[in-house]
Design a protein around this motif. Structure first.
Motif, short mmCIF file in Angstrom:
data_model
loop_
_atom_site.label_atom_id
_atom_site.label_comp_id
_atom_site.label_asym_id
_atom_site.label_seq_id
_atom_site.Cartn_x
_atom_site.Cartn_y
_atom_site.Cartn_z
N ALA A 118 -19.29 87.54 132.47
CA ALA A 118 -18.55 87.98 131.28
C ALA A 118 -18.09 89.43 131.47
CB ALA A 118 -19.41 87.85 130.04
N PRO A 119 -17.09 89.66 132.32
CA PRO A 119 -16.64 91.04 132.57
C PRO A 119 -15.99 91.65 131.34
CG PRO A 119 -15.14 89.47 133.59
CD PRO A 119 -16.30 88.67 133.06
N GLY A 120 -15.94 92.97 131.34
CA GLY A 120 -15.30 93.70 130.25
C GLY A 120 -16.08 94.96 129.93
N HIS A 121 -17.36 94.80 129.65
CA HIS A 121 -18.22 95.98 129.48
C HIS A 121 -18.43 96.64 130.84
CE1 HIS A 121 -21.20 98.57 127.67
NE2 HIS A 121 -22.14 98.13 128.50
N THR A 122 -18.69 95.82 131.84
CA THR A 122 -18.70 96.23 133.25
C THR A 122 -18.04 95.10 134.04
OG1 THR A 122 -20.83 95.20 133.78
CG2 THR A 122 -20.88 97.50 132.98
N PRO A 123 -17.65 95.36 135.30
CA PRO A 123 -16.97 94.31 136.07
C PRO A 123 -17.85 93.08 136.33
CG PRO A 123 -16.57 96.46 137.06
CD PRO A 123 -17.61 96.66 136.00
N GLY A 124 -19.16 93.29 136.45
CA GLY A 124 -20.05 92.18 136.76
C GLY A 124 -21.04 91.87 135.67
N GLY A 125 -20.68 92.14 134.43
CA GLY A 125 -21.58 91.82 133.32
C GLY A 125 -21.84 90.33 133.24
N ILE A 126 -23.07 89.96 132.91
CA ILE A 126 -23.41 88.55 132.78
C ILE A 126 -24.15 88.30 131.48
CG2 ILE A 126 -23.49 88.06 135.26
CD1 ILE A 126 -26.57 88.20 135.08
N CYS A 127 -24.05 87.06 131.01
CA CYS A 127 -24.88 86.55 129.94
C CYS A 127 -25.73 85.44 130.55
CB CYS A 127 -24.03 86.02 128.79
SG CYS A 127 -22.92 87.25 128.06
N LEU A 128 -26.86 85.15 129.92
CA LEU A 128 -27.81 84.18 130.46
C LEU A 128 -28.08 83.13 129.40
CD1 LEU A 128 -30.08 86.97 131.89
CD2 LEU A 128 -28.72 85.39 133.28
N TYR A 129 -27.81 81.86 129.74
CA TYR A 129 -27.84 80.78 128.75
C TYR A 129 -28.90 79.75 129.08
CZ TYR A 129 -26.10 76.85 125.91
OH TYR A 129 -25.98 75.81 125.02
N ASN A 130 -29.75 79.49 128.10
CA ASN A 130 -30.72 78.41 128.15
C ASN A 130 -30.77 77.87 126.72
OD1 ASN A 130 -33.41 77.22 127.56
ND2 ASN A 130 -33.86 77.69 129.69
N ALA A 131 -30.06 76.78 126.48
CA ALA A 131 -29.91 76.27 125.11
C ALA A 131 -31.26 76.15 124.42
CB ALA A 131 -29.22 74.92 125.14
N PRO A 132 -31.37 76.67 123.18
CA PRO A 132 -30.30 77.17 122.32
C PRO A 132 -30.14 78.69 122.36
CG PRO A 132 -32.27 76.91 121.02
CD PRO A 132 -32.64 76.55 122.44
N SER A 154 -13.06 97.22 130.25
CA SER A 154 -11.74 96.73 129.85
C SER A 154 -11.89 95.92 128.56
CB SER A 154 -11.13 95.84 130.94
OG SER A 154 -10.05 95.09 130.44
N MET A 155 -11.28 96.39 127.49
CA MET A 155 -11.35 95.66 126.22
C MET A 155 -10.66 94.30 126.32
SD MET A 155 -12.78 95.91 123.34
CE MET A 155 -12.85 94.79 121.96
N GLU A 156 -9.58 94.25 127.08
CA GLU A 156 -8.86 92.98 127.24
C GLU A 156 -9.76 91.96 127.94
OE1 GLU A 156 -4.90 91.21 129.53
OE2 GLU A 156 -5.13 93.38 129.30
N GLU A 157 -10.44 92.38 128.99
CA GLU A 157 -11.35 91.47 129.69
C GLU A 157 -12.54 91.09 128.83
OE1 GLU A 157 -11.39 91.63 134.44
OE2 GLU A 157 -12.33 93.38 133.49
N LEU A 158 -13.07 92.06 128.09
CA LEU A 158 -14.22 91.78 127.24
C LEU A 158 -13.88 90.74 126.18
CD1 LEU A 158 -17.19 92.61 126.63
CD2 LEU A 158 -16.25 94.22 124.97
N THR A 159 -12.74 90.93 125.53
CA THR A 159 -12.30 89.97 124.50
C THR A 159 -12.12 88.59 125.10
OG1 THR A 159 -11.22 91.74 123.25
CG2 THR A 159 -10.51 89.48 122.79
N ARG A 160 -11.51 88.52 126.29
CA ARG A 160 -11.31 87.22 126.95
C ARG A 160 -12.65 86.58 127.29
NH1 ARG A 160 -7.40 88.54 130.00
NH2 ARG A 160 -8.61 89.31 131.77
N SER A 161 -13.59 87.38 127.79
CA SER A 161 -14.91 86.84 128.13
C SER A 161 -15.59 86.24 126.91
CB SER A 161 -15.79 87.95 128.72
OG SER A 161 -15.32 88.37 129.97
#
Length: 198
Positions: A118-132, A154-161
């Motif tokens: 999920a880039p935008g805050h940093t180029p290699g930002g990540i989120c980690l998902y384990n439902a829920p 990049s705000m544009e990248e962050l919004t897209r992510s």
């Protein structure tokens, strides 16, 4: 700096990961010891010093492997970027042992965290998902989003992510943010309805 650190563990095997140890390392280690957890990974949702300054201490105490997205490992490995963020006066992280990309999984005992780039805050930002549950780092806060005025933002990248990667998760997904500015209780559905930032 008010970073939200999370300890994720497998109830059956007691294997664990520490996400974003940004200080209070003794408290983190004590919590792991109290529950007899074996810390295998230290996962950085991104490379900003406030989220990785505890990596060295936790690794020294546990021999856990440090995990980071490849793009952040490259970005924060640059001398000029290191110099810029040294102004915060926080400890640097050792080099990551494991580099991940979008769609990779991190296995903790019988549990799995899916890596969402999920880039935008940093180029290699990540989120980690384990439902829920989704650990969103500084990509998505409760009622807010991460700042984009630092180098690599990049705000544009962050919004897209957020729109393409997070808002497509089930609406009941719990959001666990990297800072608790707006609180710590929210869901993807609630953020889709009420977050004014995207």
């Amino acid at each position: 700096m008010g970073v939200c650190c999370y300890i994720v563990s497998c109830e059956k095997t007691s294997k664990a990961a520490v996400i974003d140890p940004g200080g209070d390392e003794d408290r983190i280690l004590d919590a792991c010891k109290k529950d007899n957890l074996q810390v295998e990974y230290i996962i950085a949702t991104h490379g900003h010093p406030d989220h990785v300054c505890g990596n060295g201490s936790i690794q020294e105490a546990t021999d856990a492997k440090i995990v980071m997205h490849k793009e952040d490992a490259d970005f924060f490995g640059q001398a000029d970027i290191q110099k810029y963020f040294s102004m915060l006066g926080l400890a640097e992280s050792p080099a990551p042992d494991i580099l991940v990309q979008d769609g990779d999984t991190i296995t903790i005992g019988e549990e799995t965290l899916q890596v969402i780039h999920a880039p935008g805050h940093t180029p290699g930002g990540i989120c980690l998902y384990n439902a829920p549950d989704c650990f969103t780092g500084d990509t998505l806060f409760v009622g807010g989003v991460g700042r984009t005025d630092f180098p690599g933002g990049s705000m544009e990248e962050l919004t897209r992510s957020i729109q393409e990667k997070l808002m497509t998760l089930p609406p009941e997904t719990k959001v666990w943010p990297g800072h608790g500015y707006g609180g710590l209780q929210s869901t993807i559905g609630e953020e889709a309805r009420s977050n004014p930032c995207f």
